[in-house]
Design an enzyme around this catalytic site. Sequence first.
Site, PDB file in Angstrom:
ATOM      1  N   SER A 285       0.838  -1.188   0.000  1.00 26.82           N
ATOM      2  CA  SER A 285       0.000   0.000   0.000  1.00 26.82           C
ATOM      3  C   SER A 285       0.878   1.245   0.000  1.00 26.82           C
ATOM      4  O   SER A 285       1.697   1.420  -0.904  1.00 26.82           O
ATOM      5  CB  SER A 285      -0.960  -0.034   1.194  1.00 26.82           C
ATOM      6  OG  SER A 285      -1.964   0.936   1.059  1.00 26.82           O
TER       7      SER A 285
ATOM      8  N   ASP B  47      -8.410  -5.487  -5.650  1.00 26.39           N
ATOM      9  CA  ASP B  47      -8.058  -4.410  -4.722  1.00 26.39           C
ATOM     10  C   ASP B  47      -9.096  -3.281  -4.787  1.00 26.39           C
ATOM     11  O   ASP B  47      -9.296  -2.676  -5.838  1.00 26.39           O
ATOM     12  CB  ASP B  47      -6.677  -3.858  -5.075  1.00 26.39           C
ATOM     13  CG  ASP B  47      -6.085  -2.984  -3.988  1.00 26.39           C
ATOM     14  OD1 ASP B  47      -6.852  -2.331  -3.253  1.00 26.39           O
ATOM     15  OD2 ASP B  47      -4.854  -2.955  -3.866  1.00 26.39           O
TER      16      ASP B  47
ATOM     17  N   HIS C 132      -6.897  -5.921  -0.966  1.00 25.80           N
ATOM     18  CA  HIS C 132      -5.807  -4.973  -0.735  1.00 25.80           C
ATOM     19  C   HIS C 132      -4.694  -5.605   0.097  1.00 25.80           C
ATOM     20  O   HIS C 132      -4.844  -5.782   1.306  1.00 25.80           O
ATOM     21  CB  HIS C 132      -6.339  -3.718  -0.043  1.00 25.80           C
ATOM     22  CG  HIS C 132      -5.340  -2.612   0.032  1.00 25.80           C
ATOM     23  ND1 HIS C 132      -4.667  -2.134  -1.069  1.00 25.80           N
ATOM     24  CD2 HIS C 132      -4.874  -1.879   1.076  1.00 25.80           C
ATOM     25  CE1 HIS C 132      -3.859  -1.162  -0.712  1.00 25.80           C
ATOM     26  NE2 HIS C 132      -3.956  -1.002   0.590  1.00 25.80           N
TER      27      HIS C 132
END
Length: 520
Positions: free
Chosen positions: A181, A397, A435
Amino acid sequence: MRNMVAGLLAGVMVGAPVVARAADCAGLTNLKLPQGEITMVAVTEAGRFVSPYGQPLHGEVPEFCRVAGVLRPTADSNIKFEVWMPASGWNGRLLGVGNGGFAGSIGYEQMGGALKQGYATAGTDTGHEGQAEDASWAYKHPEKIADFGWRGLHLTAVAAKAVIAAYYGDGAKKSYFDSCSDGGREALMEAQRFPGDYDGILAGAPANNWTRMLSSGLDITKAVVDPEAYVSSMKLPAITKTVLEQCDAQDGVKDGVLNDPRACHFDPAVLLCKGGDSRECLTEKQISSVRKLYAGGVDAKGHSLFPGYMPGDEWTSWATWVLGSSAGSGSGVLYMQNYFRYMVFDDPKWNPLTADVDAALQTAEAKTGKDVNAVNPDLGAFAARGGKLVIYHGWDDPAISPLNSIAYYESVQKTMGGEKMASFARLYMVPGMEHCIGGPGANLFGQLGAPSAKGPGTGALADLQEWVETGKPIGEMIAVKLGTDNKPVMTRPLCPYPQVAKYKGGGDVKDATSFACGAE
């Protein structure tokens, strides 16, 4: 994001451990750092460890030397960092851990997992303390934005190497970085700006183009927060059900996962309400909202700012990230709003509903682009010193479009050439992963300290180390999905992009051996 791997850490060792020399942990108190100081040194006994945030780490940790410090490269800097070093059984390597969101905390959970694997490990809060969605610390503090964007991670790597060398009497033989991320953005920033910091970098779902990603989020927000256009998360199951009915079997396997969602040309208009509104249908305005989410934001001329989300896992992945519990409450909206309020405009009253998207992007680029964007496609210096890079991204995601990782990978390939690219970099697109981790597909493959299908000593980080240290390139990796009892329920090959895993036409569809990597 801060605790996304809690409970999943497993031992991963590559090569024989290096027996640490007898070292004086307390003596590190007097270690001098060029731009900071050591603030705490302690021998931490084996057993349970509770982080300074009051959260106990998963499982027990071995005895280690814990060093904390602060770095002050500017008058407005206060970069806290920690270095943890096994008292025995050190494997001779440094593993740096990154951050999620707007950072603001040290990744103790991942550091604990790295320690159990035999690494010396280091992490930083990047210069401020706060929750992942909070950017108020940046209000009128440009140097803190630079610390967050690139300086904190780099200086922590430099300090960690000095601490390790002082403790063991010798430096780490190799250094690695593993994060996702914003940590994926940090990973690419390290490769681009500081190619000597790490020998191997594992970059997950990188948020490497903040200015365009959040400007796109601004455009999307303006379109979907209209109460009549807002799509309640209660409608998401119907959307995903219809997508899978239309597209699931396209890859030859009906398993609830789209192998490559780009092949699914789903139009939400098929869910148009014929009578009254209900959870099973979408109104005209809601259809427009869903189309916007798939398409991504655009500028005033209709040019794409950032790619949109993929179909196939709207439920449950969109519920928190994209839509939230009410109009304008999704995590993506909060990140966008806080970025522009506190990092770009220095205006807590800035209103996304009245903002001009093009002007916002222009201001964001001018004020923060050089500090937060990691989009440079020239990785020549990193490659020249033998660095290896693995990027991965889940196709499902809901936070950062997976198409962004493909775009960056292809920009590096275009800049450096395909043959050169293949010598030091790989991209893995993970079907059914959300994610960084989780989702309906096989999504654990040794990233972030998570388990891998083949057990300890295997997976993404182990393969990356082997590539760095022996020259053996990474090929196919195997991902696993665990059930509620932590037993495997699915395995699937992950193939170097642009290859995909294809069903051989026979065998258990939940077994990786029934698939082979090949051209799409």
